[in-house]
Write a protein that holds these residues in place. Structure first.
Motif, PDB file in Angstrom:
ATOM      1  N   UNK A  20      13.998  32.683 -30.345  1.00 55.95           N
ATOM      2  CA  UNK A  20      14.909  32.055 -29.385  1.00 55.95           C
ATOM      3  C   UNK A  20      15.058  32.935 -28.137  1.00 55.95           C
ATOM      4  N   UNK A  21      15.117  34.241 -28.350  1.00 57.93           N
ATOM      5  CA  UNK A  21      15.196  35.155 -27.198  1.00 57.93           C
ATOM      6  C   UNK A  21      13.939  35.042 -26.337  1.00 57.93           C
ATOM      7  N   UNK A  22      12.797  34.928 -26.998  1.00 60.20           N
ATOM      8  CA  UNK A  22      11.543  34.793 -26.243  1.00 60.20           C
ATOM      9  C   UNK A  22      11.592  33.554 -25.363  1.00 60.20           C
ATOM     10  N   UNK A  23      12.075  32.462 -25.912  1.00 58.53           N
ATOM     11  CA  UNK A  23      12.140  31.231 -25.122  1.00 58.53           C
ATOM     12  C   UNK A  23      13.156  31.349 -23.991  1.00 58.53           C
ATOM     13  N   UNK A  24      14.235  32.059 -24.270  1.00 59.71           N
ATOM     14  CA  UNK A  24      15.238  32.279 -23.223  1.00 59.71           C
ATOM     15  C   UNK A  24      14.640  33.096 -22.072  1.00 59.71           C
ATOM     16  N   UNK A  25      13.941  34.173 -22.401  1.00 58.88           N
ATOM     17  CA  UNK A  25      13.303  34.997 -21.367  1.00 58.88           C
ATOM     18  C   UNK A  25      12.258  34.185 -20.603  1.00 58.88           C
ATOM     19  N   UNK A  26      11.521  33.376 -21.347  1.00 66.21           N
ATOM     20  CA  UNK A  26      10.501  32.557 -20.675  1.00 66.21           C
ATOM     21  C   UNK A  26      11.142  31.607 -19.675  1.00 66.21           C
ATOM     22  N   UNK A  27      12.241  31.007 -20.064  1.00 63.93           N
ATOM     23  CA  UNK A  27      12.921  30.104 -19.136  1.00 63.93           C
ATOM     24  C   UNK A  27      13.364  30.835 -17.878  1.00 63.93           C
ATOM     25  N   UNK A  28      13.780  32.088 -18.075  1.00 67.97           N
ATOM     26  CA  UNK A  28      14.255  32.875 -16.929  1.00 67.97           C
ATOM     27  C   UNK A  28      13.096  33.453 -16.129  1.00 67.97           C
ATOM     28  N   UNK A  29      11.884  33.239 -16.584  1.00 67.66           N
ATOM     29  CA  UNK A  29      10.718  33.734 -15.859  1.00 67.66           C
ATOM     30  C   UNK A  29      10.354  35.168 -16.176  1.00 67.66           C
ATOM     31  N   UNK A  30      11.019  35.780 -17.135  1.00 66.25           N
ATOM     32  CA  UNK A  30      10.714  37.171 -17.511  1.00 66.25           C
ATOM     33  C   UNK A  30       9.701  37.132 -18.664  1.00 66.25           C
ATOM     34  N   UNK A  31       8.438  37.006 -18.302  1.00 67.77           N
ATOM     35  CA  UNK A  31       7.420  36.821 -19.326  1.00 67.77           C
ATOM     36  C   UNK A  31       7.165  38.086 -20.134  1.00 67.77           C
ATOM     37  N   UNK A  32       7.373  39.245 -19.520  1.00 65.88           N
ATOM     38  CA  UNK A  32       7.182  40.497 -20.263  1.00 65.88           C
ATOM     39  C   UNK A  32       8.210  40.597 -21.391  1.00 65.88           C
ATOM     40  N   UNK A  33       9.456  40.327 -21.051  1.00 68.91           N
ATOM     41  CA  UNK A  33      10.499  40.373 -22.080  1.00 68.91           C
ATOM     42  C   UNK A  33      10.245  39.312 -23.138  1.00 68.91           C
ATOM     43  N   UNK A  34       9.777  38.158 -22.689  1.00 75.24           N
ATOM     44  CA  UNK A  34       9.471  37.087 -23.647  1.00 75.24           C
ATOM     45  C   UNK A  34       8.365  37.528 -24.608  1.00 75.24           C
ATOM     46  N   UNK A  35       7.368  38.213 -24.077  1.00 72.73           N
ATOM     47  CA  UNK A  35       6.256  38.669 -24.920  1.00 72.73           C
ATOM     48  C   UNK A  35       6.720  39.699 -25.944  1.00 72.73           C
ATOM     49  N   UNK A  36       7.623  40.581 -25.526  1.00 75.86           N
ATOM     50  CA  UNK A  36       8.162  41.571 -26.471  1.00 75.86           C
ATOM     51  C   UNK A  36       8.898  40.858 -27.599  1.00 75.86           C
ATOM     52  N   UNK A  37       9.718  39.894 -27.235  1.00 77.42           N
ATOM     53  CA  UNK A  37      10.475  39.183 -28.272  1.00 77.42           C
ATOM     54  C   UNK A  37       9.537  38.424 -29.203  1.00 77.42           C
ATOM     55  N   UNK A  38       8.480  37.860 -28.644  1.00 78.04           N
ATOM     56  CA  UNK A  38       7.512  37.164 -29.498  1.00 78.04           C
ATOM     57  C   UNK A  38       6.826  38.123 -30.465  1.00 78.04           C
ATOM     58  N   UNK A  39       6.478  39.298 -29.946  1.00 84.78           N
ATOM     59  CA  UNK A  39       5.822  40.289 -30.810  1.00 84.78           C
ATOM     60  C   UNK A  39       6.757  40.710 -31.937  1.00 84.78           C
ATOM     61  N   UNK A  40       8.029  40.839 -31.608  1.00 87.10           N
ATOM     62  CA  UNK A  40       9.000  41.213 -32.653  1.00 87.10           C
ATOM     63  C   UNK A  40       9.151  40.073 -33.661  1.00 87.10           C
ATOM     64  N   UNK A  41       9.102  38.865 -33.167  1.00 84.84           N
ATOM     65  CA  UNK A  41       9.180  37.731 -34.088  1.00 84.84           C
ATOM     66  C   UNK A  41       7.980  37.720 -35.024  1.00 84.84           C
ATOM     67  N   UNK A  42       6.813  38.049 -34.481  1.00 86.73           N
ATOM     68  CA  UNK A  42       5.598  37.964 -35.281  1.00 86.73           C
ATOM     69  C   UNK A  42       5.580  38.980 -36.422  1.00 86.73           C
ATOM     70  N   UNK A  43       6.390  40.016 -36.279  1.00 87.97           N
ATOM     71  CA  UNK A  43       6.443  40.996 -37.381  1.00 87.97           C
ATOM     72  C   UNK A  43       6.902  40.344 -38.667  1.00 87.97           C
TER      73      UNK A  43
END
Lengths: 511, 608
Positions: free
Chosen positions: A237-260
């Motif tokens: 959810x954080x990744x999607x929130x960051x993506x909406x805000x245009x912060x793709x780097x933060x979104x990618x970090x959150x996605x990587x954490x999710x993938x763990x």
């Protein structure tokens, strides 16, 4: 879960990445369900919502259940429960017991109908409202689930907060504005409960996202992952929130954490569902629970996983699979003798010989034992199953440890041919190229591993930085190492971060 | 001005009426402002099953013999194409069930081809009514490939003005070139597109914007003999295995070299870097950067959204985009795709059909290839919760200018309620009426409290899908079947979209649109010089009527294993006046035109 699904999970077990299924708690004592004036720590439930006013519904008839059409595995148990419910038509417990059994065998639509009968016969029994809600949740019918959870809340005594969480989740899933408002209030109350706060903040975050309140969503979701650092859904959810805000780097970090661990979360124990699960002791059920326990990876859970798998042995439907999983589980427990014993037993099933070879070879490789034997088994596995990526990667690693680098490279190439996204094989090839001084080749191998970010990315980036350094591109080396460090920290991989930090300091200190 | 295309001459004009039906030597089209039928008031079913009366006789064979091969439950698709360029859509149905075991001892001549072709012999009777008739022309067409057929893609890959056919299967796929004389020739080997993997949906698209059609092929699973361990449903009966029992295989992208051959550019394009259990594919410019992207629906693995970076390179932004997972970050059992501008905000949204227990999802596009899961908000989640959906497509069933949705369903594992029955996988199909609200004014569906209690999109537009059942849906939606493919198109050129549905192990079904409405419409048939003759990938936006601002794309892809009508059909509701049409051609050039509604207009791209 069908045995097919179990086999799917096995692949993950085999690779050491134990499936991240939610672990069902073992059967625990459940309160009788008939609550009346028992004291509760939970504040009194407000008046019934208008949409779920309690009423005295007519008792629906038992649905027709064609017991003869059920396979042998479940027919006897279901037939007995049907007969009991028919024989005692006014007995809510008989209807409820049948419903629970149907739920346990995943006959959700029929179970839902029988729960309705039990609810009508005993409207004060929390069990039937709660389990009916769970059943309708499984049927993806959140509105129906919410109505039943709402009826269960005031009856739930000590488990009020659990039931309230279920109600809040169902209301969130309903999707309309009124339900969202109701969910907001429920999650708000739960956020003060230490054991459910992470789940509640996740719900509040999703609600804030729904209404476009980015700040509130960010705050809530951050609280959720702070309270539960491996909470996969909250990271997503954080990744999607960051993506909406245009912060793709933060979104990618959150996605990587999710993938763990995508399915990890602060899931509360559920004594009702444990009771349903305990109704089945057939091989599939045992195996399914065993795999769920294996996902937890703790010593205690591994012991329980072994116990459940051992119990599933000797059953023709799952015995072979149980042997396969036990190779990995005993390997994890450090009991190589038992692992070998199950490896030998697994070989009796001709259809799983390749997997048995690979499974046992992985155990030997992980323990750095009998490496020649491990290599031999990987070779046999790849000969029998030439499209087994994990076997090719394992073979490459085993060959590397024996110093047979050219052959190791061939094995990694085979893995990449079968699965072009096999990161371990790509990393292995880069490692070998570096070893042979083919630095440009190593760089070419590692560059594609920069994205998408995943838990292993800091390791890949650090290797890339060393390649740049060897090539004399110090600036790029420093930048990449710093990137690796930053990412390791953002991913919460402190061990890797500490290592990279120390190396980076050495690099910076050099002229 | 004329120029030769194959053995025919095609008139070229800037704007002209499309080729209407040729009946008894007379052109007969639908006149301006003329309502084709359904003038009378009162409820009438939107669709009528005319399979039998139209003479469409095709039954899919799934090859099921009790072994529960997963291939048995996956196929097959259906496609629409005007193979003989006579102005109406013909039907190609994919056949399955051919295995080594099933054909042992059967001569090649006696084996059934992997597809059957049905020519549309539509005519107008003396009373002016459209009479549907389909004739099986398979023998003449010459489809010779055998195998367990799965899907079909249609496109004029060699730019000769005749639509060609690509058939996928659980073995090598086949490309058939349309010779223009009613016959097809197998050019697979020469073209280099015989992907030996188990393929599912495929799409022709000019992905590198070089003027010809490239080919994207989804691949599903690696099912080897070693992986055929038996599986069982939850109560213990033998059943089909779930996909996670097998390994995924990568999809493939073939670049058209322009000389009748293709180059496998999967690796250099980057699309091998992520893959799952591919089943559906749809092409669209999801981030509105002028380049076509590729969305792949994967079964039980994350979906991919291949963002076109230009220069023949792609990156998977699926997980980041929000369209790879559900709201909890978990992959779903995704099968079919409907790509289209559902909320009329100028970008393409995605409906993805999923397995039972998940509900179908609408991913609403924010215009930057960021998608929000709005399945619950728009009323799709609960109505599809028990369904396993496959083919799916947007259509404007009542021509009111608002996107409606058609989805065809059928389980892949035993439906408990059908336990003991001969085919315990059947489900009903579903029709959804779209309701769009702009500034509080509703268009489309009913204005009930339930319908208005929906949440909105980012633009303030509110939309909702409400399932149409009972008399309005009609008896065509009553039968249970194991439906798979869905192709949508206007088979009688009356301005109302019809549908063809394929069923696993069952008959092909032809649904004729019979919606009683006098709503206006406009059909567009785009043509351009060069190999991509039918302008696949072009977009259209109209400036008036309830569909104003909605983006339409020329495509045949999407749905599941199927190919639909490439023409753009715009419902105009009560609008009666001329329509401004803005076309963006595949090369990025634009064109503005004004047209009268109530007919198909063939638009030729102006030469520069």
């Amino acid at each position: 879960m069908s045995v097919g699904a179990v086999w799917g999970l096995l692949l993950a077990v085999t690779l050491g990445a134990v499936p991240a299924a939610v672990v069902a708690a073992q059967p625990a004592a459940v309160q009788s369900g008939r609550s009346a004036a028992a004291p509760s720590a939970w504040p009194a439930w407000p008046a019934w919502p208008a949409w779920s006013q309690p009423s005295a519904p007519a008792v629906p008839p038992l649905p027709t259940i064609a017991v003869d059409a059920f396979p042998e595995a479940s027919r006897a148990a279901i037939t007995a429960a049907v007969r009991a419910a028919e024989a005692r038509p006014s007995d809510a417990d008989a209807a409820g017991a049948l419903a629970m059994l149907l739920q346990a065998w995943q006959q959700f639509d029929t179970a839902a109908l029988v729960y309705q009968r039990a609810q009508a016969l005993a409207p004060d029994n929390v069990d039937w409202w709660y389990l009916g809600g769970v059943t309708d949740t499984a049927r993806a019918l959140p509105a129906a689930a919410a109505q039943q959870f709402a009826r269960a809340v005031p009856l739930a005594r000590d488990a009020t907060s659990l039931v309230t969480l279920r109600l809040a989740d169902a209301r969130l899933a309903e999707g309309d504005d009124a339900s969202a408002e109701a969910a907001q209030a429920l999650y708000g109350k739960l956020s003060a409960q230490p054991d459910l706060a992470a789940a509640a903040w996740h719900g509040l975050g999703r609600l804030a996202m729904r209404r476009g309140d980015t700040a509130a969503a960010g705050e809530a979701l951050q609280k959720a992952v702070t309270l539960s650092p491996d909470f996969g859904a909250a990271h997503y959810a954080l990744a999607q929130l960051h993506r909406r805000a245009g912060d793709l780097a933060a979104a990618s970090v959150s996605l990587a954490r999710q993938q763990r661990c995508p399915s990890c979360g602060p899931w509360p124990d559920d004594p009702w569902q444990a009771r349903v699960a305990a109704l089945r002791d057939d091989a599939f059920a045992l195996l399914t629970r065993g795999i769920a326990a294996a996902a937890e990876r703790s010593t205690l859970a591994t012991t329980e996983a072994i116990r459940l798998h051992e119990a599933a042995l000797g059953r023709p439907e799952t015995g072979g699979l149980a042997h396969l999983n036990l190779i990995a589980l005993y390997g994890r427990a450090g009991d190589l003798a038992r692992a070998r014993q199950h490896y030998r037993a697994a070989l009796d099933d001709a259809s799983q010989v390749a997997e048995a070879h690979r499974q046992y070879a992985v155990v030997l490789l992980e323990h750095q034992q009998q490496m020649d034997e491990a290599l031999r088994l990987f070779e046999r596995a790849t000969a029998l199953a030439p499209r087994d990526v994990a076997a090719w990667q394992g073979r490459g690693t085993a060959l590397e440890t024996r110093g047979r680098f050219a052959e190791a490279a061939d094995a990694y190439r085979m893995a990449l041919e079968v699965a072009p996204d096999a990161h371990q094989a790509r990393f292995g090839l880069a490692r070998l190229a570096m070893r042979d001084g083919r630095v440009d080749e190593a760089i070419a191998m590692l560059e594609p591993l920069r994205a998408p970010w995943q838990p292993e990315t800091p390791r890949y980036l650090f290797a890339l930085s060393t390649a740049y350094l060897r090539r004399g591109r110090r600036g790029e080396a420093l930048r990449t190492a710093t990137e690796a460090l930053t990412l390791a920290r953002r991913l919460g991989d402190e061990r890797m971060a500490t290592f990279i930090d120390a190396e980076l300091r050495k690099l910076e200190a050099r002229p | 001005m004329t120029r030769s295309r194959g053995n025919r001459s095609v008139r070229v004009a800037r704007v002209r009426l499309a080729l209407p039906l040729l009946v008894a030597g007379a052109w007969l089209g639908v006149g301006l402002g003329e309502a084709p039928r359904g003038q009378e008031a009162g409820p009438a079913p939107w669709f009528e099953d005319v399979t039998a009366t139209a003479g469409l006789a095709f039954v899919h064979r799934n090859g099921a013999r009790g072994a529960f091969r997963i291939q048995e439950i996956i196929g097959a698709g259906v496609g629409l194409l005007d193979y003989d360029n006579d102005g109406d859509l013909d039907i190609i149905a994919v056949q399955g069930g051919e295995t080594v075991a099933s054909t042992e001892g059967v001569s090649a001549a006696a084996r059934e081809p992997m597809a059957r072709l049905f020519r549309n012999d539509l005519r107008i009777d003396a009373a002016g009514a459209r009479v549907w008739r389909f004739v099986d022309v398979t023998a003449h067409a010459g489809f010779g490939a055998h195998g367990d057929g799965m899907g079909v893609a249609v496109g004029d890959y060699d730019g000769d003005g005749f639509v060609d056919v690509y058939l996928t299967s659980d073995g090598p796929n086949a490309l058939y070139r349309n010779r223009g004389d009613g016959r097809f020739e197998d050019v697979t080997a020469r073209a280099g597109v015989a992907d030996p993997r188990w393929s599912a949906s495929a799409a022709f698209v000019d992905i590198d914007a070089d003027g010809d059609l490239d080919l994207f092929v989804t691949n599903y699973l690696d099912v080897t003999a070693a992986s055929t361990r038996p599986c069982f449903e939850p109560a213990g009966a033998r059943d089909y295995c779930p996909p996670n029992r097998y390994r995924s295989v990568p999809d493939r992208l073939f670049r058209n070299r322009g000389d009748g051959t293709f180059e496998d550019v999967s690796e250099t394009a980057g699309i091998l870097r992520a893959f799952g259990n591919g089943l559906g594919v749809s092409i669209g410019d999801y981030d509105l950067d002028g380049r076509l992207d590729i969305f792949v629906a994967n079964d039980a693995t994350p979906n991919q959204l291949w963002r076109n970076l230009g220069g023949g390179r792609f990156e998977d932004i699926g997980p980041l985009s929000g369209a790879a997972f559900n709201a909890l970050g978990r992959p779903e059992g995704s099968m079919g795709i409907a790509s289209g501008d559902a909320d009329a905000d100028g970008d393409e949204d995605l409906v993805v059909t999923n397995i039972a227990g998940e509900g179908f999802v609408l991913y609403a596009n924010d215009g930057r290839a960021g998608f929000d899961d709005r399945r619950a908000d728009i009323g799709l989640a609960q109505t599809t919760a028990s369904m396993t959906g496959f083919g799916v497509g947007w259509l404007d069933g009542d021509s009111d200018g608002v996107a409606d949705l058609l989805a065809v369903n059928g389980a892949v594992t035993l439906v408990p309620e059908l336990r003991g029955q001969a085919v315990p996988y059947r489900q009903r199909n579903q029709l959804f009426r779209g309701e769009l609200r702009r500034g509080g004014a509703a268009t489309g569906g009913p204005t009930s409290a339930a319908a208005s209690a929906t949440s909105g999109g980012a633009t303030g537009t509110r939309w909702r899908l409400e399932e149409v059942r009972g008399a309005t849906a009609g008896p065509a939606f009553a039968p249970l079947a194991v439906s798979r493919g869905l192709a949508i198109g206007d088979l009688d050129n009356d301005g109302r979209p019809d549908a063809v549905i394929s069923a696993n192990g069952g008959p092909l079904r032809l649904l004729r649109n019979t919606a009683a409405t006098d709503h206006g419409w406009l059909g567009l048939d785009l043509r351009q010089p060069g190999p991509n003759h039918y302008a696949v990938g072009a977009t259209v936006v109209v400036d008036a009527g309830p569909a104003a601002g909605r983006l339409f794309r020329v495509r045949t892809d999407g749905s599941y294993l199927s190919a639909s009508d490439a023409r753009v059909l715009v419902g105009l509701g009560e609008h009666r006046g001329d329509i401004g049409v803005a076309i963006r051609w595949p090369d990025g050039s634009s064109q503005q035109l004004t047209m009268a509604p109530g007919r198909y207009v063939q638009v030729e791209k102006p030469r520069r």
